[in-house]
Design a protein around this motif. Structure first.
Motif: not given
Length: 376
Positions: A149, A159, A163
Motif C-alpha cells: 500500500d 487499483n 482489479q
C-alpha cells in the motif's frame, strides 16, 4: 476617379487584421467547448454506448489510455475495459515467486497479482516490457518490511490494474487438495499450494494455436474473433480451466455445440465452442451443474456456422476458447462486453494439464484421473 494602389493595400491589411481579431474573439468564447466536444468523441463512454462493432470497436476501445480507464473506475465504480498484454514467461516468473514463498513458508508471502499490478503500473499495462531488476527491487522492498500500500500510494493506476488482473487470475493460484497415489496405488488427498487452473486440453493430447485474437470473421455478419482457436483432433477431451457452474449449454449457430462456465465469484465466463458432433459433452453434464477445475467437460470438434443443430461447418477441428470479464452484469451481453486475448495464458497453463482416462468404454466417455478439492 482611380483608387491609388497604396490605399488598396491599406484596405486589404485592415480587412485581414479585422478577420484575425474576429477569429480570436470567437475561439476565446467558443473554442474551448468546440475542442472539448471533439475530444469527447473518443471517450470511453461514447465508444461503449456507440453502435460500433467488430474491428472498428476493438480499434477504438484499445486506444483508450489507462489513465482514462482509471479515472472512469473512480467515478463509475466498475471497470469498463481491460486489454491484457502479458506474456507466459512473465506469468511463470511471478507465479513462481508467489508459490515459492508459500511452499517455503517464508515470513513474507507474496501475492502474484499484487506484483503484476505494480509492474502493470510501471509499464503502462505492457508486461512484455518486464525487467527482472524491477521485480527484484520490489521484492527487496517488501522483504525489508515495506507494505505494498505504501509502495503504490503514488501509483494512481494501481487499483485499476489490480482489479483487472485479479478479475482474470483470482482463482489460478492458491490452496487445494489433490488425490495422490502411493506405491500400492491407494489414493489419498494431499494439501498443496500452487497453480490450480488447468490447460483446456487434456494431458498428452497435442494441439497447436497462434495469435488470432481480433482477426476478422464474416459468417453471419462482419465481426472480430474474441478468443483463441486450439487446433487438435476430433474427440480430444476438453477440460474446465477453473471451477464454477455451467451457465450455458447447447447449440449456437456461431459456436456450434458450446459450453459456458461462470466462475464462482461471477467475474469470469469461460466459453468453449465447436464441440464434437453427436457427442459434444462429457457424460451427464447439465446446465447449472458445478464443475471442478480439471474436470472433463466435453470433446473437441468442428460444429457451428449453421442455424441447424449438430452440423459440421467448421473447416478445421478446433476448440474455440474465450474468456469474458464481467465487473457488472450489464456487461454480460450487448456492446460493452470485455473479452481478453488468452494466447499467452494458454501458453502459461501448459505447465498444468489434467490427466484423463476412458471411464465409460461403452459411450467412450472420459474422466479425470486424479480428483481435486479446493479450499475456500
Amino acid at each position: 476617379m482611380l483608387i491609388k494602389p497604396i490605399k488598396v493595400k491599406k484596405i486589404l491589411i485592415l480587412t485581414i487584421v479585422f478577420l484575425l481579431i474576429s477569429i480570436t474573439v470567437f475561439f476565446s468564447f467558443n473554442g474551448y467547448n468546440f475542442m472539448l466536444n471533439i475530444s469527447k468523441t473518443n471517450t470511453l463512454d461514447n465508444i461503449i454506448n456507440s453502435n460500433l462493432e467488430g474491428e472498428e470497436f476493438l480499434d477504438k476501445i484499445s486506444n483508450i489510455s489507462t489513465d482514462e480507464l482509471a479515472e472512469d473506475l473512480k467515478s463509475d465504480s466498475y471497470i469498463k475495459w481491460v486489454d491484457f498484454k502479458g506474456t507466459s514467461s512473465v506469468l511463470s516468473i511471478l507465479a513462481k515467486v508467489d508459490i515459492s514463498s508459500h511452499e517455503k513458508d517464508e515470513s513474507i508471502k507474496f501475492n502474484w497479482i499484487e506484483l503484476m499490478a505494480y509492474l502493470g503500473c510501471k509499464y503502462g499495462g505492457n508486461l512484455a516490457m518486464f525487467k527482472q531488476s524491477d521485480l527484484d527491487k520490489l521484492l527487496e522492498k517488501l522483504r525489508s518490511g515495506e507494505k505494498m500500500d505504501d509502495i503504490t500510494s503514488n501509483m494512481k493506476l494501481y487499483n485499476y490494474f489490480f482489479q483487472s488482473y485479479d478479475a482474470i487470475f483470482h482463482e489460478y493460484i492458491g490452496e487445494y487438495e489433490i488425490e495422490t497415489p502411493d506405491d500400492l496405488g491407494n489414493k489419498t488427498y494431499v494439501k498443496k499450494y500452487g497453480l490450480k487452473a488447468f490447460l483446456p486440453i487434456a494431458k498428452n493430447y497435442s494441439f497447436s494455436h497462434y495469435k488470432d485474437f481480433g482477426s476478422a470473421r464474416s459468417y453471419g455478419y462482419r465481426r472480430v474473433h474474441l478468443g483463441n482457436d486450439l487446433l487438435g483432433s476430433i474427440g480430444t477431451p476438453i477440460i474446465a480451466v477453473e471451477s464454477g457452474y455451467v451457465e450455458s449449454l447447447g447449440w449456437n449457430q456461431y459456436g456450434g455445440w458450446r459450453i459456458g462456465i461462470r466462475s464462482f465469484d461471477g467475474k469470469r465466463y469461460y466459453y468453449y465452442a465447436h464441440l464434437r458432433k453427436d457427442h459434444p459433452y462429457a457424460k451427464d453434464l447439465s446446465e447449472g451443474q458445478i464443475v471442478t477445475a480439471g474436470d472433463v467437460i466435453g470433446y473437441l470438434g468442428m460444429t457451428g456456422y449453421s442455424s441447424h443443430e449438430n452440423v459440421n461447418n467448421i473447416n478445421i477441428p478446433h476448440l474455440h476458447f474465450g474468456v469474458q470479464l464481467i465487473f457488472n452484469e450489464v456487461q454480460k451481453d450487448g456492446y460493452n462486453q470485455i473479452w481478453i486475448d488468452v494466447y499467452e495464458i494458454i501458453e502459461f497453463l501448459r505447465k498444468n494439464s489434467s490427466q484423463v482416462y476412458m471411464a465409460y468404454p461403452d459411450s467412450k466417455d472420459y474422466e479425470r484421473k486424479l480428483n481435486m478439492m479446493q479450499n475456500e
